[in-house]
Design a protein around this motif. Structure first.
Motif, PDB file in Angstrom:
ATOM      1  N   TYR A 523       0.868  -1.153  -0.083  1.00  0.00           N
ATOM      2  CA  TYR A 523      -0.110  -0.089   0.171  1.00  0.00           C
ATOM      3  C   TYR A 523       0.784   1.261   0.087  1.00  0.00           C
ATOM      4  O   TYR A 523       1.807   1.297   0.888  1.00  0.00           O
ATOM      5  N   ALA A 524       0.746   2.196  -0.957  1.00  0.00           N
ATOM      6  CA  ALA A 524       1.470   3.394  -1.032  1.00  0.00           C
ATOM      7  C   ALA A 524       0.983   4.311  -0.030  1.00  0.00           C
ATOM      8  O   ALA A 524      -0.267   4.798  -0.186  1.00  0.00           O
ATOM      9  N   ILE A 525       1.349   4.439   1.249  1.00  0.00           N
ATOM     10  CA  ILE A 525       0.864   5.085   2.140  1.00  0.00           C
ATOM     11  C   ILE A 525       0.762   6.588   1.845  1.00  0.00           C
ATOM     12  O   ILE A 525       0.395   7.144   2.836  1.00  0.00           O
ATOM     13  N   LEU A 611      15.335  -1.497  -9.060  1.00  0.00           N
ATOM     14  CA  LEU A 611      15.515  -0.532  -9.795  1.00  0.00           C
ATOM     15  C   LEU A 611      14.236   0.069 -10.504  1.00  0.00           C
ATOM     16  O   LEU A 611      13.206  -0.714 -11.022  1.00  0.00           O
ATOM     17  N   ARG A 612      13.841   1.328 -10.450  1.00  0.00           N
ATOM     18  CA  ARG A 612      12.700   1.932 -10.847  1.00  0.00           C
ATOM     19  C   ARG A 612      13.076   2.434 -12.309  1.00  0.00           C
ATOM     20  O   ARG A 612      14.174   3.206 -12.712  1.00  0.00           O
ATOM     21  N   LEU A 613      12.250   2.044 -13.383  1.00  0.00           N
ATOM     22  CA  LEU A 613      12.255   2.508 -14.753  1.00  0.00           C
ATOM     23  C   LEU A 613      11.324   3.522 -15.364  1.00  0.00           C
ATOM     24  O   LEU A 613      10.299   3.558 -14.935  1.00  0.00           O
ATOM     25  N   GLY A 663       2.122   6.453 -13.273  1.00  0.00           N
ATOM     26  CA  GLY A 663       1.001   7.708 -13.130  1.00  0.00           C
ATOM     27  C   GLY A 663       0.026   7.248 -12.307  1.00  0.00           C
ATOM     28  O   GLY A 663      -0.097   6.016 -11.734  1.00  0.00           O
ATOM     29  N   SER A 664      -0.925   8.006 -12.110  1.00  0.00           N
ATOM     30  CA  SER A 664      -1.948   7.770 -11.267  1.00  0.00           C
ATOM     31  C   SER A 664      -3.382   7.794 -11.694  1.00  0.00           C
ATOM     32  O   SER A 664      -3.497   9.088 -12.383  1.00  0.00           O
ATOM     33  N   GLY A 665      -4.096   7.193 -11.408  1.00  0.00           N
ATOM     34  CA  GLY A 665      -5.644   7.417 -11.974  1.00  0.00           C
ATOM     35  C   GLY A 665      -5.744   7.102 -13.557  1.00  0.00           C
ATOM     36  O   GLY A 665      -6.327   7.796 -14.048  1.00  0.00           O
ATOM     37  N   GLY A 697      -1.568   3.118  -9.436  1.00  0.00           N
ATOM     38  CA  GLY A 697      -2.143   4.101 -10.218  1.00  0.00           C
ATOM     39  C   GLY A 697      -3.691   3.786 -10.604  1.00  0.00           C
ATOM     40  O   GLY A 697      -4.070   4.198 -11.499  1.00  0.00           O
ATOM     41  N   LEU A 698      -4.055   2.477  -9.904  1.00  0.00           N
ATOM     42  CA  LEU A 698      -5.399   2.180 -10.445  1.00  0.00           C
ATOM     43  C   LEU A 698      -6.437   3.253  -9.967  1.00  0.00           C
ATOM     44  O   LEU A 698      -6.212   3.888  -9.039  1.00  0.00           O
ATOM     45  N   PRO A 699      -7.321   3.456 -11.002  1.00  0.00           N
ATOM     46  CA  PRO A 699      -8.334   4.545 -10.752  1.00  0.00           C
ATOM     47  C   PRO A 699      -9.482   4.241  -9.983  1.00  0.00           C
ATOM     48  O   PRO A 699      -9.924   3.120  -9.606  1.00  0.00           O
ATOM     49  N   GLU A 733       1.521  -1.903  -5.883  1.00  0.00           N
ATOM     50  CA  GLU A 733       1.613  -0.733  -4.920  1.00  0.00           C
ATOM     51  C   GLU A 733       0.593   0.288  -5.031  1.00  0.00           C
ATOM     52  O   GLU A 733       0.903   1.398  -5.031  1.00  0.00           O
ATOM     53  N   PRO A 734      -0.640  -0.250  -4.817  1.00  0.00           N
ATOM     54  CA  PRO A 734      -1.634   0.827  -5.324  1.00  0.00           C
ATOM     55  C   PRO A 734      -2.008   1.593  -3.966  1.00  0.00           C
ATOM     56  O   PRO A 734      -1.568   1.153  -2.931  1.00  0.00           O
ATOM     57  N   GLY A 735      -2.175   3.167  -4.058  1.00  0.00           N
ATOM     58  CA  GLY A 735      -2.568   3.777  -3.013  1.00  0.00           C
ATOM     59  C   GLY A 735      -4.141   4.308  -2.931  1.00  0.00           C
ATOM     60  O   GLY A 735      -4.984   3.686  -2.556  1.00  0.00           O
TER      61      GLY A 735
HETATM   62  C1  LIG Z   1       2.137   7.520  -5.306  1.00  0.00           C
HETATM   63  C2  LIG Z   1       2.844   6.177  -5.752  1.00  0.00           C
HETATM   64  C3  LIG Z   1       2.037   4.961  -5.837  1.00  0.00           C
HETATM   65  C4  LIG Z   1       0.708   5.079  -5.591  1.00  0.00           C
HETATM   66  O1  LIG Z   1      -0.027   5.628  -6.823  1.00  0.00           O
HETATM   67  P1  LIG Z   1      -1.688   5.515  -6.710  1.00  0.00           P
HETATM   68  O2  LIG Z   1      -2.052   6.322  -7.885  1.00  0.00           O
HETATM   69  O3  LIG Z   1      -2.198   6.266  -5.482  1.00  0.00           O
HETATM   70  O4  LIG Z   1      -2.195   3.908  -6.709  1.00  0.00           O
HETATM   71  C5  LIG Z   1       2.803   3.877  -6.137  1.00  0.00           C
HETATM   72  N1  LIG Z   1       4.042   3.846  -6.337  1.00  0.00           N
HETATM   73  C6  LIG Z   1       4.868   5.030  -6.203  1.00  0.00           C
HETATM   74  C7  LIG Z   1       6.116   4.977  -6.337  1.00  0.00           C
HETATM   75  C8  LIG Z   1       4.289   6.162  -6.084  1.00  0.00           C
HETATM   76  O5  LIG Z   1       4.735   7.062  -5.871  1.00  0.00           O
END
Ligand SMILES: *Cc1c(COP(=O)(O)O)cnc(C)c1O
Length: 853
Positions: A523-525, A611-613, A663-665, A697-699, A733-735
């Motif tokens: 969970y992306a806190i 590693l983040r790409l 990205g997000s959403g 990034g799930l909307p 890792e959705p938030g």
């Molecule tokens: C913010 C973030 C997320 C979560 O994004 P959501 O759009 O809220 O799901 C996941 N991974 C990373 C690295 C982030 O910065």
């Protein structure tokens, strides 16, 4: 009432015609004139007859037409000889008419007119047989064709216009007809020589409009197979909205730029006579349809978007002098000579580029070659084809530019050849390669709604979506807070206050836990770090993803039992000591650039990292939340991937996972499938990768017409890649998805103020408590919890107390007219990036927080 070919070719449709006409007459006390087309396919067949080579025998074609009409008589249980005997004889006689040999134009007009004469005669007889007292009249006794001075002889006979100024004599004649229900023909008129003339393309719609204008009708109804005009072609954009109300100019523009529902020719006669028009669906007569009239309240904004294919661009470079006088006159003269009418124009001192629309022109290779040869005498010519013209239509286009930024961005990725803005401020057109246009319409349509350029909340203009009409409204979950209203009202002491429903957090967590393809869930806190939410999600099997040392400190303090193995650290441009601290704690560290390894080799030597790409593209609900692509600061560019891997080897840094969060959403469920496939494709070249992390990034569905995220499609995409790369573990890792819906922001109304026609409901917090609307133009549902069931609403802007014009939580939201100071206002779906982004700006206190089960 006009009915087209498909409506008059089926018996049950004639029953509908009879019923609708009788209803109108009874309920409105009016006389009804029904204008009909020929049976479907018949006009094409008649056209084939008129176009047949002289000398070719026409017998078989005529016989087939006679047979077709006799068969339909049988279906209607009418005696063909009694009803159609004379008409069929007249049709047959045209084949032996001496003029048939030369195919002369008056003969052609007679031939073409037969389809409507037959269908209207049949229809009147059938309706009479069912007991509806219909009369019949010959349209040629009402409509006089007029020929334009420089029209060709062909056009003077087969593509005429008609006199249509309101005519008291005809109105008196109509009122004196013995039958109050009459059927007549579309498409045909009287020629000045007494013979028959044809209206040409769009003929029946145009006939109905002429009759409406001449007779000063109460209304012209165009009955078709679709529910009306839409904000886009529903075949391309299922979310396109029915346009329930338009003014004549907008309707004209929409009809001209693509919608096939109504012929653009038919609007001017009604506009000039101020006769309202309606487009209605014969199969679904109860839908509101599209009404077109002059009283439509002007609602600025994009009403429709269309695409026209087969556009030809002609670019002309002047070879004469700088600002050569007469250059335009020179080149346009050549278009005229080749019989071509120009659609869009773009010009500079030395270049003029124009577009040719194939629906307005005969654009064949021969014509283009002749034109090019002609133009080459005056300029350097380049023809660019095939292109597509994408047009946005609506009032006040020039004042909307600031709301079109995402639309511009959508085109930014394509090659735009020409942008043209109409001088009537009703349209903005982009010409791009036809191949680039595929798939663009749904995207641009969604961006227009999201950015507020298409004001779909205006219920007076925008009706239901095509998807909703075709499949019924998808059942949406009732938000949890509706059932817990009393609890919330009791808790609304001391606002602003966020309230989180933990049962909803758990439900969303379980939506994701049930997916086998996923091995690790985090969970992306940063979306919401409330301790109760963290504990709930850890209980549900989620690890936690942190982006700062502050977040790391927070999670270990709030969930002391948490094992560091379940924690990710994914910072952006963090200072060196945060990496050191993270390694010291034993959490999993993600890095996303070569420079970190170069400058701080000792921090990373012998460590295991993720590693983040940056896969070169970003997605998301707003430009500010796209975290991939050249404009984004995140992720290692693929161009430096090999360099990173090589340097990592020399430092004995082990890369155990590849990660991308772009990205997000993101609405498209296939996005993650693509990311997964790209990362898995790269993983083997590293050699040590065990895990693929496809980010969050799930909307969620913030707006009333958004649909819930299609988890089944998302999952199917993941299953597919998982099957291809079973050797890697999959992490997400959705938030937002986990916590957005669980949270509401409760406020109290402070003041309700009218200013220059806008009603504003003020609240005790705004952008200081919830920054998303101001920052991302984000939409949140806003409700008056005190008066939740009050249906007497009016549109209000909902604003906060901060001294910023951007302090608006929602524009033009329907809220109870009775809303007053002290009412509890609820802002929905505020659980993600709400409290987390709140500030003390203007020295206003931070919101309180509370949870319920
Ligand atoms: C913010 C973030 C997320 C979560 O994004 P959501 O759009 O809220 O799901 C996941 N991974 C990373 C690295 C982030 O910065």
């Amino acid at each position: 009432m006009k009915f087209g070919g498909t409506s008059v070719s089926r018996r049950h449709r004639w029953d509908t015609i009879g019923r609708l006409a009788a209803e109108r007459a009874r309920e409105e006390g009016v006389r009804v004139l029904v204008v009909v087309s020929a049976l479907s396919g018949v006009t094409n067949e008649l056209q084939a007859i008129t176009a047949a080579a002289p000398g070719e025998s026409l017998d078989a074609r005529f016989d087939a037409l006679v047979e077709r009409h006799r068969a339909f008589c049988a279906e209607l249980e009418l005696d063909a000889d009694t009803v159609l005997g004379a008409r069929l004889a007249a049709l047959r006689a045209l084949s032996t008419d001496p003029r048939a040999n030369t195919r002369d134009l008056p003969w052609q007009a007679e031939v073409l007119a037969q389809g409507e004469l037959l269908s209207s005669t049949l229809g009147a007889a059938y309706l009479q047989s069912t007991g509806v007292p219909f009369g019949w009249c010959d349209a040629r006794e009402w409509l006089d064709g007029v020929s334009l001075p420089n029209a060709s002889p062909w056009a003077q006979r087969l593509s005429v216009n008609c006199r249509c100024a309101p005519d008291a004599g005809l109105q008196a004649r109509f009122a004196a007809q013995p039958a109050s229900l009459l059927v007549t023909q579309g498409f045909i008129a009287r020629h000045a020589d007494g013979g028959t003339a044809i209206l040409g393309r769009g003929g029946s719609d145009t006939s109905a409009a002429y009759f409406g204008a001449l007779l000063n009708a109460k209304r012209v109804e165009i009955w078709t197979d679709v529910p009306g005009m839409f904000s886009a072609n529903p075949r391309d954009v299922p979310d396109a909205r029915l346009l329930t109300r338009l003014d004549y100019a907008e309707a004209q523009e929409i009809a001209t730029t693509g919608a096939k529902v109504l012929h653009p020719r038919s609007i001017a006669p009604c506009r000039d006579a101020n006769v309202p028009m309606a487009i209605l669906d014969t199969e679904r007569p109860d839908l509101p349809g599209t009404r077109i009239d002059a009283s439509a309240a002007t609602v600025p904004g994009v009403k429709a978007i269309s695409r026209r294919n087969g556009i030809v661009l002609v670019s002309m470079e002047s070879i004469g002098m700088w600002q050569q006088v007469g250059f335009l006159a020179d080149v346009f003269e050549r278009f005229k000579r080749n019989g071509l009418s120009v659609d869009l124009i773009g010009s500079s001192e030395t270049n003029v580029t124009v577009s040719l629309d194939p629906s307005e022109n005969l654009v064949t290779t021969n014509v283009l070659e002749a034109l090019s040869a002609d133009l080459a005498e005056a300029c350097r010519v380049k023809v660019i084809a095939p292109c597509a013209a994408i047009t946005l239509v609506g009032r006040g286009m020039r004042s909307l530019l600031h709301k079109l930024s995402d639309v511009w961005a959508a085109f930014g990725q394509e090659r735009v050849h020409l942008i043209s803005q109409s001088s009537n401020d009703l349209n903005l057109t982009f010409v791009i390669d036809e191949a680039d246009a595929d798939g663009m319409l749904p995207q641009v349509h969604a961006e227009l709604i999201r950015g507020g350029a298409m004001p779909v909340q205006e219920a007076s203009v925008f009706g239901p979506s095509w998807r909703e009409i075709a499949h019924g409204k998808p059942a949406k979950r009732t938000p949890w807070w509706v059932d817990k209203r009393d609890t919330l009202l009791a808790k609304a002491q001391g606002t602003p206050r966020y309230i989180y429903d933990l049962a909803t957090v758990r439900a969303r967590a379980r939506d994701l836990s049930g997916i086998d393809a996923i091995d690790r869930r985090y969970y992306a806190i940063k979306a919401n770090a409330h301790p109760a939410i963290l504990r709930t999600l850890v209980e549900e099997g989620f690890g936690l993803e942190c982006v700062s040392q502050g977040e790391l400190d927070h999670v270990f303090k709030q969930v002391p039992s948490l094992s560091p193995e379940r924690v990710l650290f994914t910072p952006s441009f963090a200072p060196r000591h945060e990496y050191e601290a993270a390694f010291a704690r034993g959490v999993t560290v993600t890095i996303d650039n070569v420079e970190a390894l170069q400058r701080w080799p000792d921090v990373f030597r012998n460590r295991t990292v993720w590693l983040r790409l940056d896969l070169g593209h970003g997605e998301g609900h707003h430009a500010k939340v796209k975290t991939g692509g050249v404009a984004a600061k995140f992720g290692l560019s693929l161009q430096r991937f090999d360099e990173f891997v090589a340097l990592a080897r020399t430092l004995d840094v082990r890369i155990s996972a590849l990660h991308a969060h772009l990205g997000s959403g993101i609405d498209d469920p296939q996005h993650w499938r693509g990311v997964y496939a790209e990362l898995a494709g790269l993983a083997d070249s590293v050699g040590t990768v065990e895990t693929i992390d496809i980010g969050g990034g799930l909307p969620i569905a913030y707006t009333p017409d958004a649909e819930d995220f299609d988890l089944a499609a998302w999952r199917a995409g993941l299953d597919e890649i998982r099957a291809a790369y079973p050797r890697f573990a999959l992490a997400i890792e959705p938030g937002r998805f986990l916590v957005a819906e669980c949270g509401v922001l409760l406020l109290h109304a402070t003041q309700v103020v009218e200013k220059d026609g806008v009603r504003r409901v003020g609240c005790d917090a705004g952008m200081n408590a919830l920054a998303r609307p101001a920052m991302y133009e984000a939409y949140h549902g806003i409700h008056n919890l005190t008066r939740l069931a009050d249906a007497d609403t009016m549109n209000c802007d909902v604003v906060g107390p901060i001294c910023e014009s951007g302090d608006v939580l929602g524009h033009a939201r329907p809220l109870p007219r009775a809303t007053v100071e002290g009412d509890v206002i609820l802002v929905a779906d505020a659980g993600a990036y709400g409290m987390a982004m709140a500030s003390t700006y203007n020295l206003r206190a931070l919101p309180a927080e509370d949870t319920i089960e």
